[in-house]
Design an enzyme around this catalytic site. Structure first.
Site, mmCIF file in Angstrom:
data_model
loop_
_atom_site.group_PDB
_atom_site.id
_atom_site.type_symbol
_atom_site.label_atom_id
_atom_site.label_comp_id
_atom_site.label_asym_id
_atom_site.label_seq_id
_atom_site.Cartn_x
_atom_site.Cartn_y
_atom_site.Cartn_z
ATOM 1 C CE LYS A 208 -9.160 -2.872 3.298
ATOM 2 N NZ LYS A 208 -8.136 -2.034 2.711
ATOM 3 C CD1 TRP B 112 -2.326 -2.160 1.642
ATOM 4 C CD2 TRP B 112 -3.011 -1.072 -0.191
ATOM 5 N NE1 TRP B 112 -3.371 -2.871 1.078
ATOM 6 C CE2 TRP B 112 -3.797 -2.230 -0.044
ATOM 7 C CE3 TRP B 112 -3.250 -0.228 -1.288
ATOM 8 C CZ2 TRP B 112 -4.817 -2.573 -0.954
ATOM 9 C CZ3 TRP B 112 -4.272 -0.565 -2.183
ATOM 10 C CH2 TRP B 112 -5.034 -1.720 -2.012
ATOM 11 C CG ASP C 58 -3.588 4.046 3.692
ATOM 12 O OD1 ASP C 58 -4.686 3.882 4.265
ATOM 13 O OD2 ASP C 58 -3.253 3.434 2.656
HETATM 14 C C1 LIG Z 1 -7.561 -1.546 1.496
HETATM 15 C C2 LIG Z 1 -6.484 -0.550 1.583
HETATM 16 C C3 LIG Z 1 -6.315 0.448 0.626
HETATM 17 C C4 LIG Z 1 -7.190 0.556 -0.588
HETATM 18 O O1 LIG Z 1 -8.415 1.009 -0.229
HETATM 19 P P1 LIG Z 1 -9.533 1.377 -1.318
HETATM 20 O O2 LIG Z 1 -10.589 1.978 -0.447
HETATM 21 O O3 LIG Z 1 -9.942 0.086 -1.974
HETATM 22 O O4 LIG Z 1 -8.945 2.323 -2.269
HETATM 23 C C5 LIG Z 1 -5.300 1.368 0.799
HETATM 24 N N1 LIG Z 1 -4.481 1.300 1.849
HETATM 25 C C6 LIG Z 1 -4.606 0.348 2.789
HETATM 26 C C7 LIG Z 1 -3.659 0.328 3.939
HETATM 27 C C8 LIG Z 1 -5.603 -0.608 2.687
HETATM 28 O O5 LIG Z 1 -5.738 -1.556 3.632
#
Ligand SMILES: *Cc1c(COP(=O)(O)O)cnc(C)c1O
Length: 360
Positions: free
Chosen positions: A196, A102, A172
């Site tokens: 999540k 990521w 993030d």
């Molecule tokens: C799932 C995830 C993403 C991507 O998320 P989207 O909402 O599908 O764009 C980005 N960063 C992390 C750490 C994730 O777990």
């Protein structure tokens, strides 16, 4: 009704009580004679739902008053573009830490808009560690510093917050938000896709310090400009109203569990139990260095890849869903977010023990 234990990395399990409430309110929300899905986003009802959700999130994370909370679309991935477009001046640069897949995606997107300085990378350890802080090549003139506090795929989590001085921290938190207390005041921006630990897919939350608003480049699409979103209470256009409502129900559920502090105690217990079993099994293995193991995403491998298929088939039969690891790393991964209870972890360990006894 047969609800099973769901270890999916995302979209992930939601609290059953929240789904049941949504079901009960689906056709007729609180006697208004219509579904939340059918309400104008500008109706008194929807504005009340939206405001309560924000207020509850603020309470859960103790978000200071000088931060805006935005309810957006486009996922965390859209923020990979929004971050440089809001914070990196034309000709400027930003610092990024690379701890896995990521981080890498965030880096690649930012490189489209300016100079990215990768301060350190965990590539040499195959992304099973966090590079030692004293080796990071931080630039004190960087527009911001970006990192991924929990790498959902690799299962690597920070149990500390980097100190980057006056350079704003951008995090993030897609797969760790609300799993434990966090000092929001240390961050310039926290963002997370909802699917999540917050609610259903389709909603993205951005928590941003007010002093970082109003710096967007001229070319920034209106819909990616955080200030536009903030000035319009996240209703510049039609927001994802139903996802926002469901997130609000999750926030209420979290408060009833003792808030983020209460959840953290449960999450730590769940993680310790599962890692403890993996380490003692002499069969399963987790590759991540001890001090950086994720509380939320627990990857593990079996002694022989040939056992993966029977392991997953048996798990399905035992009512344990979505344990297959990410296609890029293989093996297994158990995502044990807030809505995955201790009973789910106990059932998983019991199954793992039985499988190891048969195949060890
Ligand atoms: C799932 C995830 C993403 C991507 O998320 P989207 O909402 O599908 O764009 C980005 N960063 C992390 C750490 C994730 O777990």
């Amino acid at each position: 009704m047969g609800r099973k234990f769901n270890f999916c990395a995302g979209p992930a399990a939601l609290p059953e009580a929240v789904l049941a409430q949504a079901r009960d309110e689906m056709l007729d929300w609180q006697g208004r004679g219509l579904s939340v899905m059918e309400m104008s986003h500008r109706s008194d009802e929807m504005v009340a739902i939206a405001t309560a959700a924000e207020q509850d999130l603020r309470e859960l994370l103790h978000i200071p008053a000088n931060y805006k909370v935005l309810f957006l679309q486009g996922g965390a991935s859209m923020q990979f573009s929004a971050i440089p477009l809001n914070l990196m001046p034309s000709g400027g640069s930003a610092d990024y830490l690379n701890t896995g897949q990521w981080s890498k995606k965030a880096i690649e997107e930012a490189q489209r808009y300016g100079k990215v300085n990768v301060v350190a990378s965990a590539k040499d350890s195959n992304f099973s560690t966090i590079p030692a802080f004293d080796g990071w090549k931080l630039d004190k003139n960087a527009a911001y510093f970006h990192y991924t506090p929990n790498e959902t795929i690799g299962g690597v989590e920070f149990h500390w917050i980097p100190d980057t001085g006056n350079v704003p921290l951008v995090a993030d938190m897609s797969s760790t938000i609300l799993s434990r207390p966090v000092d929001v005041s240390k961050f310039g921006v926290i963002y997370a896709g909802a699917q999540k630990n917050i609610g259903p897919a389709g909603l993205t939350i951005v928590i941003v310090s007010e002093d970082l608003l109003g710096r967007a480049r001229d070319i920034t699409p209106t819909m990616l400009d955080w200030k536009v979103a903030a000035d319009n209470e996240s209703m510049y256009n039609t927001p994802p109203t139903y996802a926002w409502y469901l997130a609000g129900l999750v926030f209420k559920w979290l408060k009833a569990q003792g808030g983020v502090e209460g959840m953290a105690a449960i999450n730590e217990r769940k993680a310790k139990k599962l890692y403890g079993y993996i380490d003692s099994s002499g069969f399963y293995r987790n590759p991540v260095e001890l001090q950086s193991r994720s509380w939320m995403n627990v990857p593990f491998v079996l002694p022989d890849e040939k056992l993966d298929k029977p392991f997953l088939a048996g798990a399905e039969e035992a009512g344990l869903l979505n344990l297959k690891g990410h296609r890029s790393v293989g093996g297994m991964r158990a995502s044990i977010y807030n809505a995955v209870g201790e009973d789910a972890v106990d059932a998983l360990i019991a199954y793992m023990q039985a499988f190891a006894a048969r195949h060890g």
